[in-house]
Design a protein around this motif. Structure first.
Motif, mmCIF file in Angstrom:
data_model
loop_
_atom_site.group_PDB
_atom_site.id
_atom_site.type_symbol
_atom_site.label_atom_id
_atom_site.label_comp_id
_atom_site.label_asym_id
_atom_site.label_seq_id
_atom_site.Cartn_x
_atom_site.Cartn_y
_atom_site.Cartn_z
ATOM 1 N N ARG A 238 0.836 -1.206 0.000
ATOM 2 C CA ARG A 238 0.000 0.000 0.000
ATOM 3 C C ARG A 238 0.868 1.254 0.000
ATOM 4 O O ARG A 238 0.625 2.204 -0.760
ATOM 5 C CB ARG A 238 -0.913 0.004 1.234
ATOM 6 N N PHE A 239 1.884 1.252 0.844
ATOM 7 C CA PHE A 239 2.785 2.406 0.972
ATOM 8 C C PHE A 239 3.541 2.672 -0.327
ATOM 9 O O PHE A 239 3.620 3.811 -0.800
ATOM 10 C CB PHE A 239 3.766 2.136 2.118
ATOM 11 N N GLN A 240 4.111 1.617 -0.924
ATOM 12 C CA GLN A 240 4.904 1.788 -2.136
ATOM 13 C C GLN A 240 4.034 2.256 -3.306
ATOM 14 O O GLN A 240 4.474 3.078 -4.118
ATOM 15 C CB GLN A 240 5.610 0.475 -2.494
ATOM 16 N N ARG A 241 2.833 1.739 -3.408
ATOM 17 C CA ARG A 241 1.933 2.182 -4.478
ATOM 18 C C ARG A 241 1.580 3.659 -4.320
ATOM 19 O O ARG A 241 1.555 4.411 -5.292
ATOM 20 C CB ARG A 241 0.663 1.332 -4.469
ATOM 21 N N ARG A 242 1.299 4.059 -3.107
ATOM 22 C CA ARG A 242 0.869 5.439 -2.864
ATOM 23 C C ARG A 242 1.990 6.437 -3.095
ATOM 24 O O ARG A 242 1.753 7.530 -3.629
ATOM 25 C CB ARG A 242 0.341 5.578 -1.430
ATOM 26 N N HIS A 243 3.215 6.076 -2.715
ATOM 27 C CA HIS A 243 4.301 7.063 -2.708
ATOM 28 C C HIS A 243 5.408 6.755 -3.716
ATOM 29 O O HIS A 243 6.525 7.279 -3.575
ATOM 30 C CB HIS A 243 4.902 7.147 -1.301
ATOM 31 N N ALA A 244 5.134 5.940 -4.716
ATOM 32 C CA ALA A 244 6.173 5.537 -5.676
ATOM 33 C C ALA A 244 6.871 6.735 -6.293
ATOM 34 O O ALA A 244 8.109 6.800 -6.364
ATOM 35 C CB ALA A 244 5.558 4.652 -6.757
ATOM 36 N N SER A 245 6.125 7.719 -6.750
ATOM 37 C CA SER A 245 6.712 8.888 -7.405
ATOM 38 C C SER A 245 7.568 9.704 -6.442
ATOM 39 O O SER A 245 8.699 10.094 -6.765
ATOM 40 C CB SER A 245 5.598 9.766 -7.986
ATOM 41 N N ALA A 246 7.049 9.948 -5.242
ATOM 42 C CA ALA A 246 7.790 10.738 -4.257
ATOM 43 C C ALA A 246 9.067 10.030 -3.828
ATOM 44 O O ALA A 246 10.120 10.667 -3.667
ATOM 45 C CB ALA A 246 6.906 11.010 -3.044
ATOM 46 N N LEU A 247 9.007 8.719 -3.648
ATOM 47 C CA LEU A 247 10.184 7.961 -3.224
ATOM 48 C C LEU A 247 11.274 7.992 -4.290
ATOM 49 O O LEU A 247 12.462 8.055 -3.976
ATOM 50 C CB LEU A 247 9.794 6.522 -2.894
ATOM 51 N N ARG A 248 10.881 7.964 -5.560
ATOM 52 C CA ARG A 248 11.876 8.044 -6.636
ATOM 53 C C ARG A 248 12.545 9.413 -6.669
ATOM 54 O O ARG A 248 13.737 9.524 -6.974
ATOM 55 C CB ARG A 248 11.224 7.732 -7.987
ATOM 56 N N LYS A 249 11.810 10.465 -6.363
ATOM 57 C CA LYS A 249 12.399 11.810 -6.334
ATOM 58 C C LYS A 249 13.388 11.947 -5.188
ATOM 59 O O LYS A 249 14.429 12.591 -5.318
ATOM 60 C CB LYS A 249 11.294 12.848 -6.203
ATOM 61 N N ILE A 250 13.055 11.343 -4.061
ATOM 62 C CA ILE A 250 13.939 11.425 -2.899
ATOM 63 C C ILE A 250 15.198 10.602 -3.118
ATOM 64 O O ILE A 250 16.307 11.020 -2.773
ATOM 65 C CB ILE A 250 13.201 10.946 -1.632
ATOM 66 N N ASP A 251 15.046 9.408 -3.704
ATOM 67 C CA ASP A 251 16.176 8.509 -3.930
ATOM 68 C C ASP A 251 16.054 7.915 -5.335
ATOM 69 O O ASP A 251 15.224 7.023 -5.560
ATOM 70 C CB ASP A 251 16.188 7.392 -2.884
ATOM 71 N N PRO A 252 16.874 8.384 -6.278
ATOM 72 C CA PRO A 252 16.802 7.904 -7.667
ATOM 73 C C PRO A 252 17.055 6.400 -7.798
ATOM 74 O O PRO A 252 16.738 5.813 -8.833
ATOM 75 C CB PRO A 252 17.893 8.704 -8.387
ATOM 76 N N ARG A 253 17.609 5.773 -6.769
ATOM 77 C CA ARG A 253 17.870 4.329 -6.826
ATOM 78 C C ARG A 253 16.608 3.507 -6.603
ATOM 79 O O ARG A 253 16.621 2.290 -6.761
ATOM 80 C CB ARG A 253 18.919 3.951 -5.775
ATOM 81 N N THR A 254 15.514 4.171 -6.259
ATOM 82 C CA THR A 254 14.252 3.468 -6.050
ATOM 83 C C THR A 254 13.802 2.811 -7.346
ATOM 84 O O THR A 254 13.817 3.431 -8.412
ATOM 85 C CB THR A 254 13.163 4.445 -5.567
ATOM 86 N N THR A 255 13.395 1.544 -7.259
ATOM 87 C CA THR A 255 13.023 0.784 -8.448
ATOM 88 C C THR A 255 11.498 0.655 -8.539
ATOM 89 O O THR A 255 10.769 1.527 -8.081
ATOM 90 C CB THR A 255 13.687 -0.601 -8.417
ATOM 91 N N THR A 256 11.011 -0.423 -9.114
ATOM 92 C CA THR A 256 9.576 -0.636 -9.261
ATOM 93 C C THR A 256 8.937 -0.960 -7.919
ATOM 94 O O THR A 256 9.619 -1.354 -6.961
ATOM 95 C CB THR A 256 9.295 -1.788 -10.235
ATOM 96 N N VAL A 257 7.627 -0.825 -7.857
ATOM 97 C CA VAL A 257 6.898 -1.058 -6.616
ATOM 98 C C VAL A 257 7.149 -2.465 -6.079
ATOM 99 O O VAL A 257 7.474 -2.653 -4.905
ATOM 100 C CB VAL A 257 5.388 -0.833 -6.834
ATOM 101 N N LEU A 258 7.025 -3.464 -6.936
ATOM 102 C CA LEU A 258 7.178 -4.845 -6.470
ATOM 103 C C LEU A 258 8.601 -5.136 -6.004
ATOM 104 O O LEU A 258 8.799 -5.849 -5.011
ATOM 105 C CB LEU A 258 6.770 -5.818 -7.573
ATOM 106 N N LEU A 259 9.585 -4.582 -6.686
ATOM 107 C CA LEU A 259 10.967 -4.789 -6.253
ATOM 108 C C LEU A 259 11.232 -4.096 -4.919
ATOM 109 O O LEU A 259 11.979 -4.620 -4.075
ATOM 110 C CB LEU A 259 11.938 -4.290 -7.318
ATOM 111 N N GLU A 260 10.648 -2.936 -4.723
ATOM 112 C CA GLU A 260 10.822 -2.242 -3.449
ATOM 113 C C GLU A 260 10.156 -3.006 -2.314
ATOM 114 O O GLU A 260 10.675 -3.079 -1.197
ATOM 115 C CB GLU A 260 10.264 -0.817 -3.542
ATOM 116 N N VAL A 261 8.994 -3.594 -2.591
ATOM 117 C CA VAL A 261 8.341 -4.432 -1.586
ATOM 118 C C VAL A 261 9.215 -5.635 -1.253
ATOM 119 O O VAL A 261 9.383 -6.001 -0.086
ATOM 120 C CB VAL A 261 6.950 -4.894 -2.079
#
Length: 288
Positions: A238-261
């Motif tokens: 739920r968290f990764q889906r909601r904040h995927a865009s914001a998390l990528r802006k904060i840390d460019p190393r952020t990947t896809t939602v499922l990989l982050e989960v």
């Protein structure tokens, strides 16, 4: 009203032992004009303990509410707070006497709505030593999964802070804690911080002070291991889906939602497996 008037907010559910152990520590925090304890339907004597404390210290207020979860309990506390700044501290956490003052020093502008600090696992006798050791290796940044015990080089703007934090009441009332994070409420605090940022405020983390956990207590919301880990998965998704865009802006190393989960779940699988093996051995041993 003085903009630095502070309400200390502590929410709890059936954790009388934790409250009894940390109460005096909370009462000694300087700059606190009001202490609100919100009990989430506690039935273990917490209300009686805190009511007795209120007879000795007129700053103490006790609110007993219907059991509805930590998010609703925090929202109740912010609504009841009389002052523009609220110092959130968990029922089992300890803080130095100048904790609020140090956090206020990092309120560097009117858009700063939240200030947090490192969290340590240490006893009262060695907490200063642990803090000094942690401070010898300081980081330039703090990511979503980095240890909350990390000390940084100066103040940094990052929403990844622990629950012991100084929060502007108006910002909290506008955003609110989200009750859709069920079960163990995994990620609900970070979700709150991120939504505060999305509303145009800044979240700052300072390393000029810290909170610490001196010992663990039973009680509170149930933490059966398998059920707990199942809620980690559900709430992380739920968290990764909601904040995927914001998390990528904060840390460019952020990947896809499922990989982050998967990054969150994978390190926890070993403990789950070992727990299952222990339960299986216990059952087999009991049946012989």
């Amino acid at each position: 009203m003085n903009s630095k008037c502070v309400t200390l907010l502590c929410c709890s559910y059936n954790r009388r032992d934790a409250l009894q152990f940390t109460l005096q520590n909370k009462l000694q925090v300087r700059g606190v004009d009001e202490l609100i304890f919100v009990l989430d339907g506690s039935t273990d004597g917490s209300y009686e303990l805190l009511s007795e404390a209120a007879t000795r210290d007129r700053r103490v207020r006790v609110i007993q509410k219907r059991h509805s979860g930590i998010q609703d309990t925090r929202n109740t506390g912010f609504e009841a707070a009389a002052h523009p700044w609220v110092l959130m501290i968990d029922d089992d956490d300890m803080v130095p006497a100048d904790f609020a003052e140090k956090l206020f020093d990092s309120v560097s502008g009117p858009d700063v709505a939240i200030v947090g600090a490192p969290w340590l696992n240490a006893t009262k006798s060695d907490v200063e030593l642990v803090a000094a050791e942690k401070a010898t290796t300081r980081s330039e940044r703090l990511g979503l999964r980095d240890s909350q015990s990390t000390f940084t080089r100066g103040d940094i703007e990052v929403p990844f802070i622990c629950s012991a934090a100084l929060v502007r009441r108006d910002a909290a009332l506008h955003v609110g804690f989200d009750g859709s994070y069920k079960g163990n409420s995994w990620r609900e605090e970070t979700d709150f911080y991120l939504r505060v940022v999305e509303n145009g405020h800044r979240v700052v983390r300072t390393s000029t002070t810290f909170s610490w956990l001196e010992r663990r207590f039973s009680g509170g919301h149930p933490r059966m291991r398998l059920k707990y880990e199942a809620w980690v998965l559900v709430n992380e998704l739920r968290f990764q889906r909601r904040h995927a865009s914001a998390l990528r802006k904060i840390d460019p190393r952020t990947t896809t939602v499922l990989l982050e989960v998967w990054k969150t779940v994978r390190p926890r699988l070993g403990d789950v497996v070992r727990g299952l093996q222990h339960r299986l051995r216990s059952r087999l041993g009991g049946s012989t």
